[in-house]
Design a protein around this motif. Sequence first.
Motif, PDB file in Angstrom:
ATOM      1  N   ARG A  35     -31.102 -28.982   6.271  1.00 56.69           N
ATOM      2  CA  ARG A  35     -32.732 -29.367   6.490  1.00 56.69           C
ATOM      3  C   ARG A  35     -33.459 -29.428   7.837  1.00 56.69           C
ATOM      4  N   ILE A  36     -34.415 -28.979   8.137  1.00 51.03           N
ATOM      5  CA  ILE A  36     -35.237 -29.383   9.332  1.00 51.03           C
ATOM      6  C   ILE A  36     -36.294 -30.127   8.719  1.00 51.03           C
ATOM      7  N   ILE A  37     -36.628 -31.346   9.466  1.00 54.44           N
ATOM      8  CA  ILE A  37     -37.574 -32.624   8.979  1.00 54.44           C
ATOM      9  C   ILE A  37     -38.803 -32.302   9.939  1.00 54.44           C
ATOM     10  N   GLN A  44     -43.674 -20.367   6.923  1.00 54.11           N
ATOM     11  CA  GLN A  44     -42.348 -20.222   8.029  1.00 54.11           C
ATOM     12  C   GLN A  44     -41.327 -19.646   7.281  1.00 54.11           C
ATOM     13  N   GLU A  45     -40.442 -18.671   7.781  1.00 52.21           N
ATOM     14  CA  GLU A  45     -39.296 -18.115   7.226  1.00 52.21           C
ATOM     15  C   GLU A  45     -38.051 -18.681   7.848  1.00 52.21           C
ATOM     16  N   MET A  65     -32.532 -21.498  -4.267  1.00 51.78           N
ATOM     17  CA  MET A  65     -31.658 -22.431  -3.310  1.00 51.78           C
ATOM     18  C   MET A  65     -31.443 -23.987  -3.649  1.00 51.78           C
ATOM     19  N   SER A  66     -30.465 -24.283  -3.962  1.00 49.03           N
ATOM     20  CA  SER A  66     -30.587 -25.885  -4.157  1.00 49.03           C
ATOM     21  C   SER A  66     -30.335 -26.671  -3.157  1.00 49.03           C
ATOM     22  N   ALA A  67     -30.999 -27.562  -3.176  1.00 53.31           N
ATOM     23  CA  ALA A  67     -31.111 -28.713  -2.118  1.00 53.31           C
ATOM     24  C   ALA A  67     -29.612 -29.168  -1.734  1.00 53.31           C
ATOM     25  N   VAL A  68     -28.781 -29.322  -2.656  1.00 54.74           N
ATOM     26  CA  VAL A  68     -27.316 -29.683  -2.313  1.00 54.74           C
ATOM     27  C   VAL A  68     -26.848 -28.809  -1.327  1.00 54.74           C
ATOM     28  N   SER A  69     -26.936 -27.321  -1.284  1.00 57.45           N
ATOM     29  CA  SER A  69     -26.208 -26.407  -0.311  1.00 57.45           C
ATOM     30  C   SER A  69     -27.228 -26.267   0.971  1.00 57.45           C
ATOM     31  N   SER A  70     -28.463 -26.696   0.926  1.00 56.75           N
ATOM     32  CA  SER A  70     -29.393 -26.485   1.976  1.00 56.75           C
ATOM     33  C   SER A  70     -29.195 -27.451   3.201  1.00 56.75           C
ATOM     34  N   TRP A  76     -31.004 -22.935   4.833  1.00 57.38           N
ATOM     35  CA  TRP A  76     -31.924 -23.688   5.515  1.00 57.38           C
ATOM     36  C   TRP A  76     -33.388 -24.038   4.719  1.00 57.38           C
ATOM     37  N   GLU A  77     -33.849 -25.170   4.670  1.00 49.78           N
ATOM     38  CA  GLU A  77     -35.009 -25.281   4.229  1.00 49.78           C
ATOM     39  C   GLU A  77     -35.849 -26.505   5.043  1.00 49.78           C
ATOM     40  N   TRP A  78     -37.007 -26.649   4.923  1.00 49.48           N
ATOM     41  CA  TRP A  78     -37.861 -27.819   5.633  1.00 49.48           C
ATOM     42  C   TRP A  78     -38.254 -28.570   4.693  1.00 49.48           C
ATOM     43  N   ARG A  79     -38.455 -30.165   5.077  1.00 49.47           N
ATOM     44  CA  ARG A  79     -38.784 -31.045   4.294  1.00 49.47           C
ATOM     45  C   ARG A  79     -40.130 -31.406   5.307  1.00 49.47           C
ATOM     46  N   TRP A  80     -41.226 -32.046   4.874  1.00 51.13           N
ATOM     47  CA  TRP A  80     -42.527 -32.505   5.547  1.00 51.13           C
ATOM     48  C   TRP A  80     -42.685 -33.872   5.327  1.00 51.13           C
ATOM     49  N   VAL A  81     -42.424 -34.619   6.324  1.00 52.73           N
ATOM     50  CA  VAL A  81     -42.611 -36.143   6.107  1.00 52.73           C
ATOM     51  C   VAL A  81     -44.090 -36.530   6.907  1.00 52.73           C
ATOM     52  N   ILE A  82     -44.947 -36.892   5.963  1.00 54.74           N
ATOM     53  CA  ILE A  82     -46.296 -37.272   6.681  1.00 54.74           C
ATOM     54  C   ILE A  82     -46.541 -38.760   6.344  1.00 54.74           C
TER      55      ILE A  82
END
Length: 256
Positions: free
Chosen positions: A8-10, A33-34, A1-6, A39-45
């Motif tokens: 996001r949950i941050i 997590q599924e 899945m490309s980032a362009v089409s997704s 949809w996709e997640w990104r994690w900001v630490i």
Amino acid sequence: MSAVSSRRIIVVTPVHAPSAHFLADAYKSLAEQELPDGWEWRWVIQEDGTTDEVAPHVPDDPRVTFRQGRPGGPGVARTIALAHADGEYVKVLDADDQLMPGALARDLAILEGDPAIGWVTSRVLDLLPDGSTAGFDKDPEGGPIERGAVLEHWKAHDYRAQVHPASLFMRRDLLLALGGWMALPASEDTGLLLALNAVSRGWFIRDYGLLYRKWPGQMTSQDAHTDSVEREARMAVIEARARALDSFQWRYPVAG
């Protein structure tokens, strides 16, 4: 899945050196997590500081962003992390906690399903040092949380809310409109929870969504956290902010 089409949950995580070694467990719970298609997640630490002690524990994953900054406490770290929050929703995950299976998908389903709901919380299990868990015996029923309900419960129960701010999932625009987390040395997440509840209906999910680790090094176990003078001051400003927001009659969603 490309980032362009997704979409996001941050996931936003503040971290300091003593808790950095727990990031591996947090990452494992996030990686498992599924999410629905599209949809996709990104994690900001965000490190609260500029030490050399956190980076070695940051997962090597292109979905993870790691940043550092001068120390200002967890509220500052959380809020400055929003500079990298380019998704529609923001999920709280503290460095020493873990998501339960299915948590992100359940949160997402609520806000995607009802545009009038601004935020979601879920049940929390305490993860004790011996590996056992303990629940909370006063969880509300699942479903909507009306505006002002959290404040009144919190005020009547010695500043303890009936839902846990460490499990928050919220609309990014609403979070930004409220200024992010409060500029407090602690309880900044409770302050945000009450502000959200002052302007928007929320939702409580009865499924367990979070393992909340209890350990000696966590900030809430330190003596400063329970100092009576500081605690009263924190609670006073949290309550005043929530009541001021309510009095101004600003609401989410804005009536058309």
